[in-house]
Design an enzyme around this catalytic site. Sequence first.
Site, PDB file in Angstrom:
ATOM      1  N   MET A   1      51.277  12.723  34.934  1.00 35.82           N
ATOM      2  CA  MET A   1      51.101  11.741  33.844  1.00 35.82           C
ATOM      3  C   MET A   1      51.621  10.386  34.271  1.00 35.82           C
ATOM      4  O   MET A   1      52.695  10.301  34.874  1.00 35.82           O
ATOM      5  CB  MET A   1      51.867  12.189  32.603  1.00 35.82           C
ATOM      6  CG  MET A   1      51.491  13.565  32.111  1.00 35.82           C
ATOM      7  SD  MET A   1      52.329  13.910  30.550  1.00 35.82           S
ATOM      8  CE  MET A   1      51.847  15.624  30.300  1.00 35.82           C
TER       9      MET A   1
ATOM     10  N   ASP B   1      43.851  24.328  27.983  1.00 33.51           N
ATOM     11  CA  ASP B   1      45.165  23.758  28.274  1.00 33.51           C
ATOM     12  C   ASP B   1      45.792  23.147  27.028  1.00 33.51           C
ATOM     13  O   ASP B   1      45.260  22.188  26.457  1.00 33.51           O
ATOM     14  CB  ASP B   1      44.994  22.674  29.361  1.00 33.51           C
ATOM     15  CG  ASP B   1      46.314  22.052  29.775  1.00 33.51           C
ATOM     16  OD1 ASP B   1      47.375  22.547  29.361  1.00 33.51           O
ATOM     17  OD2 ASP B   1      46.267  21.054  30.520  1.00 33.51           O
TER      18      ASP B   1
ATOM     19  N   GLY C   1      49.724  14.837  26.902  1.00 30.28           N
ATOM     20  CA  GLY C   1      50.910  13.987  26.959  1.00 30.28           C
ATOM     21  C   GLY C   1      52.209  14.769  26.881  1.00 30.28           C
ATOM     22  O   GLY C   1      53.185  14.420  27.525  1.00 30.28           O
ATOM     23  N   PHE C   2      52.197  15.840  26.102  1.00 30.20           N
ATOM     24  CA  PHE C   2      53.444  16.567  25.870  1.00 30.20           C
ATOM     25  C   PHE C   2      53.212  18.074  25.802  1.00 30.20           C
ATOM     26  O   PHE C   2      52.153  18.515  25.350  1.00 30.20           O
ATOM     27  CB  PHE C   2      54.099  16.102  24.559  1.00 30.20           C
ATOM     28  CG  PHE C   2      54.401  14.629  24.574  1.00 30.20           C
ATOM     29  CD1 PHE C   2      55.577  14.162  25.150  1.00 30.20           C
ATOM     30  CD2 PHE C   2      53.486  13.715  24.080  1.00 30.20           C
ATOM     31  CE1 PHE C   2      55.841  12.792  25.205  1.00 30.20           C
ATOM     32  CE2 PHE C   2      53.736  12.344  24.133  1.00 30.20           C
ATOM     33  CZ  PHE C   2      54.916  11.882  24.696  1.00 30.20           C
TER      34      PHE C   2
ATOM     35  N   MET D   1      46.400  13.230  34.572  1.00 33.43           N
ATOM     36  CA  MET D   1      46.300  12.457  33.324  1.00 33.43           C
ATOM     37  C   MET D   1      46.703  11.032  33.675  1.00 33.43           C
ATOM     38  O   MET D   1      47.781  10.554  33.295  1.00 33.43           O
ATOM     39  CB  MET D   1      47.219  13.077  32.253  1.00 33.43           C
ATOM     40  CG  MET D   1      46.645  14.371  31.690  1.00 33.43           C
ATOM     41  SD  MET D   1      47.897  15.365  30.850  1.00 33.43           S
ATOM     42  CE  MET D   1      48.609  16.190  32.260  1.00 33.43           C
TER      43      MET D   1
ATOM     44  N   ASP E   1      51.089  19.033  35.879  1.00 31.84           N
ATOM     45  CA  ASP E   1      50.670  17.962  34.965  1.00 31.84           C
ATOM     46  C   ASP E   1      51.168  16.610  35.449  1.00 31.84           C
ATOM     47  O   ASP E   1      52.355  16.287  35.325  1.00 31.84           O
ATOM     48  CB  ASP E   1      51.230  18.234  33.566  1.00 31.84           C
ATOM     49  CG  ASP E   1      50.440  19.306  32.831  1.00 31.84           C
ATOM     50  OD1 ASP E   1      49.199  19.225  32.829  1.00 31.84           O
ATOM     51  OD2 ASP E   1      51.069  20.220  32.260  1.00 31.84           O
TER      52      ASP E   1
ATOM     53  N   HIS F   1      50.136  25.237  37.306  1.00 31.49           N
ATOM     54  CA  HIS F   1      49.502  24.067  36.690  1.00 31.49           C
ATOM     55  C   HIS F   1      50.463  22.884  36.782  1.00 31.49           C
ATOM     56  O   HIS F   1      51.614  22.959  36.343  1.00 31.49           O
ATOM     57  CB  HIS F   1      49.166  24.386  35.236  1.00 31.49           C
ATOM     58  CG  HIS F   1      48.388  23.331  34.533  1.00 31.49           C
ATOM     59  ND1 HIS F   1      47.012  23.223  34.632  1.00 31.49           N
ATOM     60  CD2 HIS F   1      48.788  22.329  33.710  1.00 31.49           C
ATOM     61  CE1 HIS F   1      46.602  22.199  33.893  1.00 31.49           C
ATOM     62  NE2 HIS F   1      47.664  21.633  33.322  1.00 31.49           N
TER      63      HIS F   1
ATOM     64  N   MET G   1      40.989  20.747  26.481  1.00 32.39           N
ATOM     65  CA  MET G   1      42.356  20.557  25.981  1.00 32.39           C
ATOM     66  C   MET G   1      42.467  21.181  24.591  1.00 32.39           C
ATOM     67  O   MET G   1      41.623  20.941  23.721  1.00 32.39           O
ATOM     68  CB  MET G   1      42.711  19.071  25.890  1.00 32.39           C
ATOM     69  CG  MET G   1      42.836  18.322  27.212  1.00 32.39           C
ATOM     70  SD  MET G   1      44.016  19.006  28.402  1.00 32.39           S
ATOM     71  CE  MET G   1      45.552  18.958  27.476  1.00 32.39           C
TER      72      MET G   1
ATOM     73  N   GLY H   1      52.733  26.263  29.124  1.00 37.57           N
ATOM     74  CA  GLY H   1      53.981  25.625  29.530  1.00 37.57           C
ATOM     75  C   GLY H   1      55.148  26.263  28.827  1.00 37.57           C
ATOM     76  O   GLY H   1      55.863  27.109  29.374  1.00 37.57           O
TER      77      GLY H   1
ATOM     78  N   SER I   1      52.468  25.895  33.252  1.00 35.25           N
ATOM     79  CA  SER I   1      52.587  24.450  33.497  1.00 35.25           C
ATOM     80  C   SER I   1      54.040  24.098  33.783  1.00 35.25           C
ATOM     81  O   SER I   1      54.922  24.325  32.938  1.00 35.25           O
ATOM     82  CB  SER I   1      52.114  23.665  32.277  1.00 35.25           C
ATOM     83  OG  SER I   1      52.562  22.323  32.418  1.00 35.25           O
TER      84      SER I   1
ATOM     85  N   HIS J   1      46.436  18.677  37.373  1.00 27.87           N
ATOM     86  CA  HIS J   1      45.772  18.054  36.218  1.00 27.87           C
ATOM     87  C   HIS J   1      46.179  16.586  36.173  1.00 27.87           C
ATOM     88  O   HIS J   1      47.323  16.265  35.836  1.00 27.87           O
ATOM     89  CB  HIS J   1      46.231  18.826  34.960  1.00 27.87           C
ATOM     90  CG  HIS J   1      45.729  18.273  33.666  1.00 27.87           C
ATOM     91  ND1 HIS J   1      46.239  18.672  32.449  1.00 27.87           N
ATOM     92  CD2 HIS J   1      44.768  17.367  33.373  1.00 27.87           C
ATOM     93  CE1 HIS J   1      45.617  18.042  31.473  1.00 27.87           C
ATOM     94  NE2 HIS J   1      44.720  17.228  32.008  1.00 27.87           N
TER      95      HIS J   1
HETATM   96  C1  DX5 Z   1      49.572  18.548  27.999  1.00 29.30           C
HETATM   97  C2  DX5 Z   1      49.526  19.252  29.341  1.00 29.30           C
HETATM   98  C3  DX5 Z   1      49.639  20.726  29.220  1.00 29.30           C
HETATM   99  C4  DX5 Z   1      50.971  21.161  28.673  1.00 29.30           C
HETATM  100  C5  DX5 Z   1      50.876  22.516  28.079  1.00 29.30           C
HETATM  101  O1  DX5 Z   1      49.431  17.200  28.206  1.00 29.30           O
HETATM  102  O2  DX5 Z   1      48.326  18.960  30.015  1.00 29.30           O
HETATM  103  O3  DX5 Z   1      49.369  21.340  30.462  1.00 29.30           O
HETATM  104  O4  DX5 Z   1      51.956  21.217  29.651  1.00 29.30           O
HETATM  105  O5  DX5 Z   1      52.092  22.799  27.462  1.00 29.30           O
HETATM  106  P1  DX5 Z   1      52.163  23.861  26.289  1.00 29.30           P
HETATM  107  O6  DX5 Z   1      51.644  25.148  26.873  1.00 29.30           O
HETATM  108  O7  DX5 Z   1      53.618  23.911  25.954  1.00 29.30           O
HETATM  109  O8  DX5 Z   1      51.295  23.356  25.190  1.00 29.30           O
HETATM  110 ZN    ZN Z   2      47.734  20.208  31.789  1.00 28.01          ZN
END
Ligand code: DX5
Ligand code: ZN
Length: 218
Positions: free
Chosen positions: A38, A177, A144-145, A69, A36, A34, A139, A199, A9, A67
Site C-alpha cells: 500500500m 480478498d 486499505g485495512f 494497492m 499487501d 498474500h 475485493m 489476514g 495476508s 497485491h
Molecule cells: C485489504 C487487503 C486485504 C486484507 C485482508 O486492503 O488487501 O488483503 O489484508 O484482511 P482481513 O482478512 O483481515 O480482511
Molecule cells: Zn490484499
Amino acid sequence: MNSVKIAPSILSADFARMGEEVATLKECGADFVHVDVMDGVFVPNITFGIKMVEDIRKYTDLPLDVHLMIVEPWKYVERFAKAGADYITIHTEACGDRTAETLDLIRSCGVKSGVVINPDTDVKEAEKVMDRCDMIVVMGVYPGFGGQKYIEEVGDKIRTLAEEIRKRKLSSLLEVDGGVTAENAGKIAACGADVLVAGSAVFGKEDRKNAVAQLKRN
Ligand code: DX5
Ligand code: ZN
C-alpha cells in the site's frame, strides 16, 4: 470439488517478526502468502514495498501473491518480479486504460498476472482483461485495512466471474480478498472462489493451524 486454498495476508502479521511469521505458514496449511503493498495514495494506508518481498522470499517456498494497492503499478512490476513475487495483482481502478498492458508486462517478467476489482467496480472491468490473467481477485472490502466486515453484495460478482471463467475455459484462479472469516468462508467458496485471502482470521488467532483448517472446512 477441490478444497479452497488459503492465502494468509501478512498485513495482519507482526511486522517486526515478519520472517518467523511467514516461515510458520506452510506448516499451518497455507497455500499462498498474500503480500499487501500500500502506497498511501491509492489507499489511505502505507505498508511495505519491494524489499519486504525480497526478504520474506528467503523464509518460505509458498507462492508469494503480491497485491499492489499503488498508483502507476507498471513502474514497479519488474522490481517486484525480481524480488521474488510469484503472482502480481493490480487494480483496474489504479490502471484505467493501462490495465491490459500492465497485465502483459507482469507476464513478460515471468510472473503470474492478476486483476483486482473493488466492491463497487463493474465485473465488466475484470471480464475485459481476464484472458490475460492467471488470477482474478474480487475485493470483499474496500482496500486499505485488515479486519473489515465482508460486503455481502460482492457474492454476485464472485458468481458471475466464476461462471465466466468456466465458460471461457480459463485456468485462472478466482480469489476473494477482505473480510473472510471461519464463519463466512464456506459461503464465499460456494460462490465459486478458489482462493480466500485471510489476514485477521489467521494472524489474529492463537492457533493458526486450526484457523487455516477452519477456513478450509466448507
Ligand atoms: C485489504 C487487503 C486485504 C486484507 C485482508 O486492503 O488487501 O488483503 O489484508 O484482511 P482481513 O482478512 O483481515 O480482511
Ligand atoms: Zn490484499
